[in-house]
Design a protein around this motif. Structure first.
Motif, PDB file in Angstrom:
ATOM      1  N   LEU A 189      -3.135  -4.359 -24.248  1.00 34.99           N
ATOM      2  CA  LEU A 189      -3.647  -5.345 -23.297  1.00 34.99           C
ATOM      3  C   LEU A 189      -4.483  -6.408 -24.007  1.00 34.99           C
ATOM      4  CD1 LEU A 189      -4.660  -3.142 -20.225  1.00 34.99           C
ATOM      5  CD2 LEU A 189      -2.635  -4.598 -20.473  1.00 34.99           C
ATOM      6  N   ARG A 248      -2.068  -8.800 -25.509  1.00 29.38           N
ATOM      7  CA  ARG A 248      -1.534  -9.733 -24.506  1.00 29.38           C
ATOM      8  C   ARG A 248      -2.549 -10.821 -24.144  1.00 29.38           C
ATOM      9  NH1 ARG A 248       3.963  -9.577 -24.171  1.00 29.38           N
ATOM     10  NH2 ARG A 248       4.757  -7.696 -23.152  1.00 29.38           N
ATOM     11  N   LEU A 278     -10.425  -5.721 -16.393  1.00 29.66           N
ATOM     12  CA  LEU A 278      -9.437  -4.730 -15.990  1.00 29.66           C
ATOM     13  C   LEU A 278     -10.065  -3.797 -14.963  1.00 29.66           C
ATOM     14  CD1 LEU A 278      -6.707  -3.213 -16.375  1.00 29.66           C
ATOM     15  CD2 LEU A 278      -7.857  -1.892 -18.187  1.00 29.66           C
ATOM     16  N   GLN A 299      -4.792  -2.153 -12.643  1.00 30.74           N
ATOM     17  CA  GLN A 299      -3.908  -1.102 -13.117  1.00 30.74           C
ATOM     18  C   GLN A 299      -2.910  -0.706 -12.031  1.00 30.74           C
ATOM     19  OE1 GLN A 299      -7.332   1.332 -15.032  1.00 30.74           O
ATOM     20  NE2 GLN A 299      -5.460   2.074 -16.021  1.00 30.74           N
ATOM     21  N   PHE A 302       0.465  -5.505 -14.530  1.00 27.20           N
ATOM     22  CA  PHE A 302      -0.019  -4.533 -15.516  1.00 27.20           C
ATOM     23  C   PHE A 302       1.152  -3.835 -16.185  1.00 27.20           C
ATOM     24  CE2 PHE A 302      -1.324  -0.239 -16.696  1.00 27.20           C
ATOM     25  CZ  PHE A 302      -2.501  -0.453 -17.391  1.00 27.20           C
ATOM     26  N   LEU A 351       3.024  -6.129 -18.606  1.00 33.15           N
ATOM     27  CA  LEU A 351       2.323  -6.405 -19.853  1.00 33.15           C
ATOM     28  C   LEU A 351       2.562  -5.300 -20.888  1.00 33.15           C
ATOM     29  CD1 LEU A 351      -1.128  -7.758 -18.576  1.00 33.15           C
ATOM     30  CD2 LEU A 351       0.693  -9.064 -19.688  1.00 33.15           C
TER      31      LEU A 351
END
Length: 233
Positions: free
Chosen positions: A31, A34, A190, A221, A226, A229
């Motif tokens: 993450l 990304r 997040l 999430q 999500f 990704l």
């Protein structure tokens, strides 16, 4: 005898070597990858606390002409890092170093620095059975003020610094970052769900940047975004 697995993440041709037992990468690293924006002219990258090498390998997908110095203090994780570099055929692009980051003295300054650091202070949160898991989760071995000071010295002016951190401790990295001219420019949180408070924060700093901060839409999430990704290509 230590047993290892070879796992793919995001890209089918990216192979990450990890111990079967002990610390293994979570969603934080992909993450964070990304979250990092592509920027022309990035030639030298420093990966602090590289672990099994996941960020180093992934970043070469985004910065095709870059060279990466990957620094890891733990002996077993350094072995994983070296195996990851070798199995991906990147020995000419990624140079692993087995040492404490604060003892690493590069001969150059970097266009981009990335770190997925220990989150919790010792005495808070749940301790793990494995020492290396505690090193990965807690900041006893990587004081945030010292980290920001170090990054400010090895980063080029207007260079980029990316990290993830516990959301409820975000004030620490912003405070100590600004003391060292690392200006926060983008933050994304997040959340496990919209009803829950943020769990992690992904932060972009620019050394010597102006005071303007963008808070990006939250990442949830188990949402479609999500999952996409993390999806292999």
């Amino acid at each position: 005898m230590i047993e290892f697995t070879i796992d793919s993440i995001i890209y089918s041709d990216v192979k990450i070597v990890q111990p079967v037992n002990g610390f293994r990468f979570s969603v934080d690293s992909p993450l964070l990858y990304r979250f990092i924006r592509e920027k022309a002219g990035v030639k030298n990258i420093l990966d602090i606390g590289s672990g099994s090498g996941i960020l180093s390998v992934l970043l070469l997908k985004k910065f095709s002409k870059a060279q990466i110095d990957a620094v890891e203090i733990d002996k077993l994780m350094f072995e994983c890092l070296c195996k990851t570099v070798e199995i991906n055929g990147l020995s000419d692009r990624v140079k692993p170093y087995h040492c404490d980051i604060f003892k690493f003295k590069p001969s150059k300054k970097y266009d981009l620095v990335v770190c997925n650091p220990p989150y919790r202070k010792i005495g808070t949160g749940r301790l793990c059975k494995e020492d290396r898991e505690n090193i990965a989760r807690f900041n006893e071995s990587m004081n945030i003020e010292d980290l920001m000071d170090y990054v400010s010295k090895v980063l080029k002016n207007r260079g980029l610094f990316y990290m993830s951190y516990d959301a409820d401790m975000l004030v620490d990295i912003i405070y100590f970052g600004r003391k060292k001219r690392l200006e926060p420019k983008r933050i994304r949180f997040l959340h496990s769900s919209l009803e829950k408070q943020a769990r992690l924060a992904f932060v972009e700093f620019i050394l010597g940047g102006g005071a303007e901060l963008k808070i990006e839409p939250p990442l949830i999430q188990k949402s479609e975004e999500f999952e996409n990704l993390l999806k292999s290509k």
